[in-house]
Scaffold this motif. Structure first.
Motif, PDB file in Angstrom:
ATOM      1  N   THR A 199       0.823  -1.206   0.000  1.00  0.00           N
ATOM      2  CA  THR A 199       0.000   0.000   0.000  1.00  0.00           C
ATOM      3  C   THR A 199       0.858   1.256   0.000  1.00  0.00           C
ATOM      4  OG1 THR A 199      -1.793   1.160   1.146  1.00  0.00           O
ATOM      5  CG2 THR A 199      -0.134   0.076   2.528  1.00  0.00           C
ATOM      6  N   ASP A 200       0.242   2.353  -0.396  1.00  0.00           N
ATOM      7  CA  ASP A 200       0.872   3.671  -0.293  1.00  0.00           C
ATOM      8  C   ASP A 200       0.088   4.548   0.677  1.00  0.00           C
ATOM      9  OD1 ASP A 200      -1.422   3.949  -1.735  1.00  0.00           O
ATOM     10  OD2 ASP A 200      -0.571   5.194  -3.319  1.00  0.00           O
ATOM     11  N   CYS A 201      -0.732   3.934   1.515  1.00  0.00           N
ATOM     12  CA  CYS A 201      -1.632   4.665   2.403  1.00  0.00           C
ATOM     13  C   CYS A 201      -0.836   5.528   3.382  1.00  0.00           C
ATOM     14  CB  CYS A 201      -2.514   3.681   3.170  1.00  0.00           C
ATOM     15  SG  CYS A 201      -3.703   4.465   4.276  1.00  0.00           S
ATOM     16  N   ASN A 202      -1.179   6.812   3.444  1.00  0.00           N
ATOM     17  CA  ASN A 202      -0.489   7.713   4.367  1.00  0.00           C
ATOM     18  C   ASN A 202      -1.423   8.294   5.425  1.00  0.00           C
ATOM     19  OD1 ASN A 202      -1.999   9.399   2.795  1.00  0.00           O
ATOM     20  ND2 ASN A 202      -0.313  10.687   2.083  1.00  0.00           N
ATOM     21  N   ASN A 203      -2.614   7.709   5.529  1.00  0.00           N
ATOM     22  CA  ASN A 203      -3.592   8.191   6.508  1.00  0.00           C
ATOM     23  C   ASN A 203      -4.435   7.002   6.961  1.00  0.00           C
ATOM     24  OD1 ASN A 203      -5.535   9.404   8.063  1.00  0.00           O
ATOM     25  ND2 ASN A 203      -6.281  10.797   6.472  1.00  0.00           N
ATOM     26  N   ARG A 204      -4.259   6.603   8.213  1.00  0.00           N
ATOM     27  CA  ARG A 204      -5.004   5.444   8.712  1.00  0.00           C
ATOM     28  C   ARG A 204      -6.436   5.793   9.078  1.00  0.00           C
ATOM     29  NH1 ARG A 204      -2.793   0.822   6.982  1.00  0.00           N
ATOM     30  NH2 ARG A 204      -0.572   1.258   6.715  1.00  0.00           N
ATOM     31  N   ASP A 205      -6.748   7.071   9.114  1.00  0.00           N
ATOM     32  CA  ASP A 205      -8.098   7.486   9.487  1.00  0.00           C
ATOM     33  C   ASP A 205      -8.877   7.953   8.264  1.00  0.00           C
ATOM     34  OD1 ASP A 205     -10.242   7.931  11.199  1.00  0.00           O
ATOM     35  OD2 ASP A 205      -9.629   9.996  11.650  1.00  0.00           O
ATOM     36  N   ASN A 206      -8.795   7.186   7.195  1.00  0.00           N
ATOM     37  CA  ASN A 206      -9.637   7.446   6.026  1.00  0.00           C
ATOM     38  C   ASN A 206     -10.154   6.107   5.513  1.00  0.00           C
ATOM     39  OD1 ASN A 206      -7.518   6.268   4.621  1.00  0.00           O
ATOM     40  ND2 ASN A 206      -6.809   8.169   3.689  1.00  0.00           N
ATOM     41  N   ASN A 207     -10.926   6.125   4.451  1.00  0.00           N
ATOM     42  CA  ASN A 207     -11.538   4.886   3.965  1.00  0.00           C
ATOM     43  C   ASN A 207     -10.507   3.810   3.645  1.00  0.00           C
ATOM     44  OD1 ASN A 207     -13.947   6.208   4.238  1.00  0.00           O
ATOM     45  ND2 ASN A 207     -14.563   6.034   2.086  1.00  0.00           N
ATOM     46  N   LEU A 208      -9.446   4.191   2.937  1.00  0.00           N
ATOM     47  CA  LEU A 208      -8.436   3.206   2.581  1.00  0.00           C
ATOM     48  C   LEU A 208      -7.785   2.623   3.831  1.00  0.00           C
ATOM     49  CD1 LEU A 208      -6.808   1.709   0.421  1.00  0.00           C
ATOM     50  CD2 LEU A 208      -5.169   3.622   0.473  1.00  0.00           C
ATOM     51  N   GLY A 209      -7.408   3.481   4.751  1.00  0.00           N
ATOM     52  CA  GLY A 209      -6.776   3.006   5.976  1.00  0.00           C
ATOM     53  C   GLY A 209      -7.669   2.065   6.759  1.00  0.00           C
ATOM     54  N   ARG A 210      -8.964   2.381   6.821  1.00  0.00           N
ATOM     55  CA  ARG A 210      -9.892   1.529   7.569  1.00  0.00           C
ATOM     56  C   ARG A 210     -10.161   0.212   6.839  1.00  0.00           C
ATOM     57  NH1 ARG A 210     -11.927   6.800   9.169  1.00  0.00           N
ATOM     58  NH2 ARG A 210     -13.273   6.967   7.334  1.00  0.00           N
ATOM     59  N   MET A 211     -10.181   0.236   5.495  1.00  0.00           N
ATOM     60  CA  MET A 211     -10.367  -1.021   4.753  1.00  0.00           C
ATOM     61  C   MET A 211      -9.165  -1.940   4.939  1.00  0.00           C
ATOM     62  SD  MET A 211     -12.421  -0.152   1.189  1.00  0.00           S
ATOM     63  CE  MET A 211     -11.392   1.192   0.623  1.00  0.00           C
ATOM     64  N   ILE A 212      -7.957  -1.383   4.930  1.00  0.00           N
ATOM     65  CA  ILE A 212      -6.755  -2.185   5.159  1.00  0.00           C
ATOM     66  C   ILE A 212      -6.789  -2.788   6.561  1.00  0.00           C
ATOM     67  CG2 ILE A 212      -4.247  -2.102   5.414  1.00  0.00           C
ATOM     68  CD1 ILE A 212      -4.259   0.116   3.267  1.00  0.00           C
ATOM     69  N   GLU A 257       2.575  -6.059   6.117  1.00  0.00           N
ATOM     70  CA  GLU A 257       2.227  -4.885   5.308  1.00  0.00           C
ATOM     71  C   GLU A 257       3.496  -4.194   4.845  1.00  0.00           C
ATOM     72  OE1 GLU A 257       0.410  -0.451   6.016  1.00  0.00           O
ATOM     73  OE2 GLU A 257      -0.729  -2.116   6.888  1.00  0.00           O
ATOM     74  N   VAL A 258       3.537  -3.883   3.556  1.00  0.00           N
ATOM     75  CA  VAL A 258       4.625  -3.094   2.990  1.00  0.00           C
ATOM     76  C   VAL A 258       4.053  -1.736   2.619  1.00  0.00           C
ATOM     77  CG1 VAL A 258       6.270  -2.873   1.091  1.00  0.00           C
ATOM     78  CG2 VAL A 258       5.842  -5.116   2.110  1.00  0.00           C
ATOM     79  N   ASN A 259       4.428  -0.718   3.383  1.00  0.00           N
ATOM     80  CA  ASN A 259       3.969   0.637   3.076  1.00  0.00           C
ATOM     81  C   ASN A 259       5.034   1.328   2.236  1.00  0.00           C
ATOM     82  OD1 ASN A 259       3.271   3.467   3.144  1.00  0.00           O
ATOM     83  ND2 ASN A 259       1.850   2.968   4.777  1.00  0.00           N
ATOM     84  N   LEU A 260       4.707   1.606   1.005  1.00  0.00           N
ATOM     85  CA  LEU A 260       5.673   2.131   0.049  1.00  0.00           C
ATOM     86  C   LEU A 260       6.166   3.521   0.409  1.00  0.00           C
ATOM     87  CD1 LEU A 260       3.885   0.943  -3.221  1.00  0.00           C
ATOM     88  CD2 LEU A 260       5.773  -0.179  -2.015  1.00  0.00           C
ATOM     89  N   ARG A 261       5.430   4.201   1.277  1.00  0.00           N
ATOM     90  CA  ARG A 261       5.861   5.539   1.700  1.00  0.00           C
ATOM     91  C   ARG A 261       6.877   5.470   2.845  1.00  0.00           C
ATOM     92  NH1 ARG A 261       2.753   9.239  -0.970  1.00  0.00           N
ATOM     93  NH2 ARG A 261       0.703   8.541  -1.689  1.00  0.00           N
ATOM     94  N   GLN A 262       7.105   4.278   3.349  1.00  0.00           N
ATOM     95  CA  GLN A 262       8.004   4.122   4.489  1.00  0.00           C
ATOM     96  C   GLN A 262       9.268   3.350   4.150  1.00  0.00           C
ATOM     97  OE1 GLN A 262       5.586   2.356   7.561  1.00  0.00           O
ATOM     98  NE2 GLN A 262       4.169   4.097   7.636  1.00  0.00           N
ATOM     99  N   ILE A 263       9.443   2.994   2.890  1.00  0.00           N
ATOM    100  CA  ILE A 263      10.663   2.286   2.497  1.00  0.00           C
ATOM    101  C   ILE A 263      11.457   3.155   1.526  1.00  0.00           C
ATOM    102  CG2 ILE A 263       9.597   0.037   2.849  1.00  0.00           C
ATOM    103  CD1 ILE A 263       9.428  -0.281  -0.170  1.00  0.00           C
ATOM    104  N   LYS A 264      12.734   2.931   1.499  1.00  0.00           N
ATOM    105  CA  LYS A 264      13.630   3.725   0.661  1.00  0.00           C
ATOM    106  C   LYS A 264      13.622   3.197  -0.768  1.00  0.00           C
ATOM    107  CE  LYS A 264      18.477   5.172   0.259  1.00  0.00           C
ATOM    108  NZ  LYS A 264      19.860   4.977   0.791  1.00  0.00           N
ATOM    109  N   ILE A 265      13.137   4.025  -1.688  1.00  0.00           N
ATOM    110  CA  ILE A 265      13.181   3.705  -3.121  1.00  0.00           C
ATOM    111  C   ILE A 265      13.808   4.915  -3.812  1.00  0.00           C
ATOM    112  CG2 ILE A 265      11.905   2.979  -5.153  1.00  0.00           C
ATOM    113  CD1 ILE A 265       9.667   2.009  -3.375  1.00  0.00           C
ATOM    114  N   ASN A 266      15.007   4.746  -4.306  1.00  0.00           N
ATOM    115  CA  ASN A 266      15.766   5.895  -4.803  1.00  0.00           C
ATOM    116  C   ASN A 266      15.246   6.484  -6.104  1.00  0.00           C
ATOM    117  OD1 ASN A 266      17.423   5.770  -2.619  1.00  0.00           O
ATOM    118  ND2 ASN A 266      19.206   4.953  -3.692  1.00  0.00           N
TER     119      ASN A 266
END
Length: 356
Positions: free
Chosen positions: A201-214, A227-236
């Protein structure tokens, strides 16, 4: 006549697609093609507003815009997707209105229409006059009949500008809902046994629809879900189309960021993989596209063969064929089983829970 060229190739002037534009420059010297290599300079465009300002200024004085790119994972490259996100948030978006546009790609003709459909949808959102696409293979400029086909396409585009020919809009504006999803309690959980499940996922807000569905999906199982959050891993950076991986599936970025380690040690060993993202313009976010493009390290291997795949989407999925079709076709090529899509557009929390 002035045409601003938005070149999505990370190779810049060395890309194959831009050579078609250079051929047209020689063939039609009265047309001024202004080339911006945004694929190569996307990081600079993100960091320095002056880069974007120059592009916007050139588009404003142009008669037309050419969107050019190679086809990456059934769509445009991540770098061009990121550029589109940037301009969609710009106050100067009106400079695109009524400009004539076309798209030009280089590929092996594998789902290239998905990429062009996406660009047309973006052009429709920008209120541009989209006049079609030209799809080429890498060696087409060496073939006389293909050069002739390219020139006929270009002349048709120039004629449309000269005579102010109207364009027909194909994609209506997206209708977003403000409805909020709230899940029920998961009283009965599924024992997945030794089956490993991972959510990308690329979810950056756990308090929205996507975050709640996950969160609800993860709560449905007895054993923990990775869970692999793409916003929290290093991708150059995005795929460079260097084809270094073609020999032995080793990426040029290997060891420089976290991507290959995450892909090889967490994602590929999983039995069940779920993509979870929100719609941004006409696709997932550029961050999700970045992940998908980098999977080209195994580009000619069906790495998801036999795996169960699912997709959780927040946004008007039924209105966005430019998301669903590439995902379906891509997973089909990988010989994975697509269990289905779940989206919050049904606006029924109980139904969404059941679908999840």
């Amino acid at each position: 006549m002035i045409i601003t060229v938005i070149n999505g190739s990370p190779k810049g002037e060395m890309g194959v697609t831009v050579q078609s534009i250079k051929y047209l420059q020689k063939r039609y010297p009265h047309v001024n093609f202004i080339i911006h290599n945004i694929g190569k300079k996307i990081k600079s465009i993100e960091k320095n507003p002056e880069f974007l300002k120059q592009i916007i200024n050139d588009i404003e004085k142009s008669n037309g815009v050419a969107w050019i790119f190679g086809v990456y994972f059934e769509l445009i490259p991540y770098q061009l997707k990121r550029f589109i996100e940037i301009i969609m948030n710009e106050t100067n978006i009106q400079v695109f209105r009524d400009k004539y546009a076309f798209s030009l790609s280089t590929s092996a003709h594998w789902l290239d229409t998905c990429a062009h459909n996406y660009i047309q949808a973006v052009c429709d959102d920008l209120c541009m006059n989209y006049r079609g696409f030209f799809s080429a293979e890498a060696n087409d400029l060496l073939i006389e009949k293909e050069r002739k086909r390219l020139t006929l396409f270009a002349e048709s585009f120039f004629r449309a500008i000269k005579f102010k020919m109207p364009a027909v809009r194909r994609y209506p504006p997206l209708q977003y809902s403000q409805w909020e999803y709230y899940p029920s309690d998961t009283s009965t959980k599924i024992d997945q046994g030794d089956k490993s499940i991972v959510v990308i996922t690329d979810c950056n807000n756990r308090d929205n629809n996507l975050g709640r569905m996950i969160a609800y999906f993860k709560e449905c199982f007895v054993h923990p879900i990775q869970e692999v959050n793409l916003r929290q891993i290093k991708i150059n950076g995005g795929c460079l189309a260097c084809f270094q991986c073609a020999y032995d599936n080793h990426c040029a970025y290997e060891g420089a960021d976290d991507y290959n380690k995450i892909l090889n040690e967490i994602i590929l060993p999983a039995d069940i993989i779920v993509y979870a993202g929100s719609i941004e313009d006409r696709y997932f976010s550029s961050r999700m596209k970045l992940y998908l493009d980098r999977s080209f390290v195994y580009g000619h291997i069906p790495i998801f063969k036999g795996k169960q795949m699912g997709v959780i989407v927040s946004g008007p999925l039924s209105q966005v064929t430019t998301l669903r079709e590439p995902i379906e076709n891509g997973l089909d090529w990988h010989q994975a089983n697509l269990a289905g899509f779940v989206t919050d557009e049904v606006q029924n929390s109980t139904l969404i829970d059941k679908q999840i």
